[in-house]
Write a protein that holds these residues in place. Structure first.
Motif, PDB file in Angstrom:
ATOM      1  N   PHE A   1      12.523  40.070 -63.346  1.00 14.69           N
ATOM      2  CA  PHE A   1      13.566  40.896 -63.948  1.00 14.69           C
ATOM      3  C   PHE A   1      13.092  42.338 -64.140  1.00 14.69           C
ATOM      4  CE2 PHE A   1      16.128  37.250 -66.118  1.00 14.69           C
ATOM      5  CZ  PHE A   1      16.359  36.699 -64.862  1.00 14.69           C
ATOM      6  N   MET A   2      11.802  42.511 -64.454  1.00 17.04           N
ATOM      7  CA  MET A   2      11.269  43.876 -64.565  1.00 17.04           C
ATOM      8  C   MET A   2      11.211  44.556 -63.195  1.00 17.04           C
ATOM      9  SD  MET A   2      10.728  45.075 -67.565  1.00 17.04           S
ATOM     10  CE  MET A   2       9.466  46.339 -67.426  1.00 17.04           C
ATOM     11  N   ALA A   3      10.956  43.782 -62.154  1.00 17.35           N
ATOM     12  CA  ALA A   3      10.952  44.346 -60.808  1.00 17.35           C
ATOM     13  C   ALA A   3      12.356  44.822 -60.421  1.00 17.35           C
ATOM     14  CB  ALA A   3      10.447  43.310 -59.805  1.00 17.35           C
ATOM     15  N   LEU A   4      13.367  44.062 -60.814  1.00 19.18           N
ATOM     16  CA  LEU A   4      14.747  44.496 -60.576  1.00 19.18           C
ATOM     17  C   LEU A   4      15.039  45.765 -61.369  1.00 19.18           C
ATOM     18  CD1 LEU A   4      16.594  41.049 -60.751  1.00 19.18           C
ATOM     19  CD2 LEU A   4      16.319  42.472 -58.714  1.00 19.18           C
ATOM     20  N   ARG A   5      14.550  45.790 -62.604  1.00 13.69           N
ATOM     21  CA  ARG A   5      14.817  46.942 -63.476  1.00 13.69           C
ATOM     22  C   ARG A   5      14.148  48.213 -62.943  1.00 13.69           C
ATOM     23  NH1 ARG A   5      16.073  49.493 -67.879  1.00 13.69           N
ATOM     24  NH2 ARG A   5      14.526  50.406 -69.270  1.00 13.69           N
ATOM     25  N   GLN A   6      12.948  48.067 -62.372  1.00 11.16           N
ATOM     26  CA  GLN A   6      12.199  49.242 -61.917  1.00 11.16           C
ATOM     27  C   GLN A   6      12.357  49.515 -60.423  1.00 11.16           C
ATOM     28  OE1 GLN A   6       8.132  49.607 -63.971  1.00 11.16           O
ATOM     29  NE2 GLN A   6       8.565  47.425 -64.164  1.00 11.16           N
ATOM     30  N   ALA A   7      13.259  48.798 -59.774  1.00 14.17           N
ATOM     31  CA  ALA A   7      13.435  48.999 -58.334  1.00 14.17           C
ATOM     32  C   ALA A   7      13.822  50.453 -58.039  1.00 14.17           C
ATOM     33  CB  ALA A   7      14.501  48.052 -57.806  1.00 14.17           C
ATOM     34  N   PRO A   8      13.410  50.981 -56.900  1.00 14.24           N
ATOM     35  CA  PRO A   8      13.702  52.388 -56.584  1.00 14.24           C
ATOM     36  C   PRO A   8      15.162  52.640 -56.197  1.00 14.24           C
ATOM     37  CG  PRO A   8      12.571  51.340 -54.757  1.00 14.24           C
ATOM     38  CD  PRO A   8      12.557  50.351 -55.873  1.00 14.24           C
ATOM     39  N   LYS A   9      15.950  51.574 -56.028  1.00 12.03           N
ATOM     40  CA  LYS A   9      17.369  51.687 -55.686  1.00 12.03           C
ATOM     41  C   LYS A   9      18.180  50.960 -56.766  1.00 12.03           C
ATOM     42  CE  LYS A   9      15.714  53.187 -51.732  1.00 12.03           C
ATOM     43  NZ  LYS A   9      15.581  52.242 -50.625  1.00 12.03           N
ATOM     44  N   PRO A  10      19.442  51.322 -56.958  1.00 10.81           N
ATOM     45  CA  PRO A  10      20.242  50.715 -58.027  1.00 10.81           C
ATOM     46  C   PRO A  10      20.548  49.235 -57.778  1.00 10.81           C
ATOM     47  CG  PRO A  10      21.604  52.154 -56.670  1.00 10.81           C
ATOM     48  CD  PRO A  10      20.187  52.373 -56.231  1.00 10.81           C
ATOM     49  N   VAL A  11      20.596  48.500 -58.883  1.00 10.64           N
ATOM     50  CA  VAL A  11      20.936  47.073 -58.839  1.00 10.64           C
ATOM     51  C   VAL A  11      22.087  46.834 -59.814  1.00 10.64           C
ATOM     52  CG1 VAL A  11      20.113  44.707 -59.098  1.00 10.64           C
ATOM     53  CG2 VAL A  11      18.521  46.505 -58.349  1.00 10.64           C
TER      54      VAL A  11
END
Length: 807
Positions: A577-587
């Motif tokens: 979930f943190m990887a989704l939060r910090q992804a370089p593109k919007p989720v």
């Protein structure tokens, strides 16, 4: 959309009129709800309203009260009731008209009554932009006769389905004099503002929905009577097995009312004397049965018995009985036990997709297979003869039946699953085919619907395939989520490519629970976001976005006392979930229906959510003896105690108290607006009223964030930890609740652990901490609680009893 309606007047406060008023109020529209004037009643009892305030408007007040107290609830937001002002047509009509942009007549379904009221409105000549009559089948051109040209140009028919909160179909019926631009504007307004699935119908008796439903209903019952099937067998065959509501056929007739069903059929006979299948209305056994039921006053659910009834045996146990059809066709009424339907051959087909199950059912070599073929063959025959008279194309017919009666597939979609081979069987069964159908299926156009290159077309009854506009495409979800190239896939989730570099992740585990397989696909999506992918949207097409973490997996680890694996799973969820939060593109996510526990934590970790207004969310981990452990506590604190809030002098202790109470008590929001107030959805979250448009809207929002120059959020020293003072306050709250007997010892233990996490531990003074600090506290608290036997008991109870245990 140029039609901007802020105030409306609804004439008629009966069941339908009051429910429509509730729908408008939920959309933020002020409503004058008027009915006939009556003599004041000094003894009238309406909660919170003095008799003098009710005055001569008691019919409207009573209609509003019934609507607001209805079950299931008619209002999404209870406070919407305050937007509805009851009145009467003698004292309040002219003032209401002067304030309204829309006047909606919804009085009794009687031609002369409606014509009289419309003539009165025409004499008053309101300046409103739109005037409609709500009817389930009266011809609009007959209602428009004699109306002044200007008034008539603003006049059209509507057919809202009851209850409108739960059935989104709206049939719009113009007459020859209706302004086409106004019709188009109102169609857009009703779709965007009211969340309706709007279909423009031809002005033929009972339009599309009731014209077809009446035939479907009667031919099903006639065939059952001819073949000797029972009520329980018919309802077992024509409900969820065919992708329809469990009410099926006879139960649905009871709900609608047998008197209403009979009235519709008789009215249709009067209004459609040239109907090619008129003979189905004169089935001797059907008429004998209905006459006996109506004369006995057995009208269905509203009288307590119809095709079904309940009794109690000598021990007080409820018995479910159904009408003996063999006796009923002779005019004799008796009810017999109604066992649950089961058939060995049919039971093996239940797990198949409907598009595969339907042809298999019709091929069964038994009387049930023959029954299903007979009713559907007659339905297809009828469609081939009348569909072109009542609708423009196959898509309109299927959309009406899907959204008005909650079928998973419309009738033409079902016919498509059989292919052109069905023609021979229909001919062998002496079922007549309309000329256009035989020609179309015998040509290269062998299906009523097509999809290619992301575009959908539907057969137009004038000939040829017609594009389906994106805004009315009920396949918008599947077209986006299930047509791209598969990047990663397992039993629980699938990641596909989509338009403009956007990826789509669809969850598909049972109840869309989050397990290691879902997390692995999320991790693959994150890897793609570090590459060429432009963004990610997470969605599914179910009424439950996610029931949270997979409790069966957690229970298995607890029973094996595998604490190392349990911690690994907790850390894996947090890291993903943190990887989704910090992804370089919007989720982003598109969410409808219920979301609980880990599902809410997933939404909280994303950049944005497009939600249906009726979406219900809650961090419910305490109900299974745990606390939110995949970032839910962290995100709730971070969002609720932002720097801007505290800089303005916001009360951190009160906010923590409120958030602690809602999580400790596993509260679930009533709707999306409530979820915003509880911090589960951001205040700026997009709430989209049409379920079919959630995903397209999410795509637009994600693209907008890219256009504005997306920057991933910071995760360091951005989360407020209240420390020991805040923790002391919450611990005192827990102690007082326990001493008063409101919570158990185990509730108190969970609440204390939760307080420790929400306050960032027992820090000597408040501080701004990294998000990882809170994640470590979450994991520590849950590993401790997981070792408690009472927590395990809660998980077992939830899995076996489907409800929480307060031990």
């Amino acid at each position: 959309m140029t039609l901007n309606i802020q105030t409306a007047t609804v004439l008629g406060a009966g069941t339908m009129g009051a429910a429509i008023a509730g729908l408008l109020a939920d959309a933020g529209i002020r409503v004058h709800l008027l009915d006939l004037a009556s003599d004041p009643d000094p003894n009238i009892n309406i909660e919170g309203v003095a008799p003098v305030q009710v005055g001569r408007s008691q019919l409207a007040w009573q209609g509003l009260t019934r609507m607001a107290a209805g079950r299931p609830p008619n209002l999404v937001h209870k406070e919407s009731r305050s937007l509805i002002r009851p009145g009467n047509m003698d004292e309040d009509l002219e003032a209401a008209l002067s304030e309204s942009e829309w006047v909606l007549e919804a009085v009794i379904e009687d031609m002369e009554t409606k014509r009289f009221l419309l003539a009165r409105l025409a004499d008053l000549n309101p300046t409103c932009r739109l005037i409609t009559t709500n009817t389930s089948g009266l011809p609009i051109h007959m209602l428009a006769e004699g109306l002044p040209a200007d008034f008539a140009s603003r006049f059209m028919g509507t057919h809202f389905f009851n209850p409108p909160r739960y059935l989104p179909l709206l049939e719009l019926i113009p007459h020859a004099g209706t302004d086409p631009a106004l019709l188009a504007d109102f169609g857009t307004f009703s779709s965007v503002r009211l969340g309706r699935e709007t279909v423009v119908c031809r002005d033929t008796p009972y339009f599309i929905a009731n014209r077809l439903f009446a035939f479907f209903h009667q031919v099903t019952i006639n065939t059952a009577l001819d073949m000797g099937l029972t009520v329980a067998e018919v309802d077992g065959l024509t409900g969820s097995l065919l992708g329809r509501p469990n009410a099926a056929t006879f139960r649905l007739a009871d709900i609608v009312g047998l008197d209403v069903m009979d009235l519709v059929c008789r009215n249709l006979d009067d209004l459609t004397p040239d109907d090619p299948c008129r003979s189905v209305r004169f089935h001797e056994g059907y008429r004998s049965m209905m006459t006996a039921l109506l004369e006995a006053g057995h009208l269905g659910s509203k009288t307590g018995q119809g095709f079904y009834r309940t009794e109690r045996d000598a021990n007080g146990k409820r018995l479910f009985l159904s009408l003996d059809l063999a006796e009923a066709i002779e005019g004799r009424l008796s009810w017999v036990p109604a066992p649950r339907f089961s058939d060995e051959a049919i039971d093996t087909l239940h797990g198949m997709p409907l598009a595969e199950r339907f042809p298999a059912l019709l091929e069964l070599d038994n009387r049930f297979g023959e029954f299903l073929w007979q009713i559907h063959g007659q339905i297809f025959s009828y469609l081939s003869q009348v569909a072109g008279d009542i609708a423009n194309d196959c898509h309109a017919v299927d959309r009406v039946i899907r959204t008005g009666f909650a079928w998973q597939l419309g009738p033409f979609e079902l016919w498509d699953t059989l292919g052109p081979e069905s023609l021979d069987r229909m001919r062998q069964s002496d079922m007549h085919l309309g000329e256009w159908t035989a020609g179309m299926l015998a040509s290269s156009d062998t299906s009523f619907h097509r999809s290619a290159n992301g575009k959908r077309t539907s057969w137009n009854f004038r000939g040829g395939m017609t594009p389906v506009p994106a805004e009315v495409n009920y396949h918008a979800y599947a077209d986006a989520m299930r047509t791209g190239q598969v990047i990663a896939e397992n039993e629980s989730a699938c990641l596909r490519t989509g338009q403009d570099g956007i990826l789509f992740l669809e969850t598909r585990s049972v109840l869309n629970t989050i397990d290691e397989q879902v997390l692995s696909v999320c991790q693959e999506a994150c890897d793609q976001l570090h590459g060429s992918a432009a963004g990610l949207i997470i969605a599914n097409d179910d009424d439950i976005f996610s029931a949270g973490a997979n409790l069966k997996l957690i229970l298995a680890l607890l029973e094996a006392a595998d604490w190392q694996e349990l911690e690994r799973l907790a850390k894996l969820g947090q890291d993903t979930f943190m990887a989704l939060r910090q992804a370089p593109k919007p989720v982003w996510a598109a969410a409808r229906g219920m979301t609980a526990g880990g599902g809410v934590e997933l939404l909280l970790s994303l950049d944005g959510v497009v939600a249906h207004p009726e979406a219900c969310l809650g961090l419910t981990e305490s109900a299974v003896g745990l606390v939110p452990g995949w970032g839910g506590c962290k995100e709730l604190v971070r969002r609720s105690l932002a720097r801007e809030f505290l800089d303005r002098g916001g009360d951190a202790h009160q906010v923590l108290k409120d958030r602690h109470a809602q999580v400790a008590m596993a509260k679930i929001s009533d709707n999306a607006q409530d979820a915003q107030a509880m911090g589960y959805l951001p205040q700026q979250a997009s709430l989209v009223t049409r379920r079919s448009q959630l995903l397209p809207w999410a795509v637009r929002e994600l693209q907008r964030s890219l256009d504005l120059g997306y920057v991933p959020p910071a995760v360091h020293q951005n989360t407020y930890a209240a420390g020991r003072d805040g923790l002391a306050n919450l611990e005192m709250e827990v102690f007082m609740y326990r001493e008063a007997g409101y919570i158990s010892e185990h509730d108190a233990l969970i609440a204390t652990k939760l307080a420790h996490v929400l306050c960032g531990g027992r820090l000597a003074s408040p501080a701004w901490m990294d998000e990882q600090w809170f994640l470590d506290l979450e994991r520590e608290a849950n590993l401790s609680l997981a070792g408690e036997p009472l927590s395990r008991d809660r998980i077992v109870h939830m899995l076996t009893q489907k409800k929480p245990l307060r031990n």
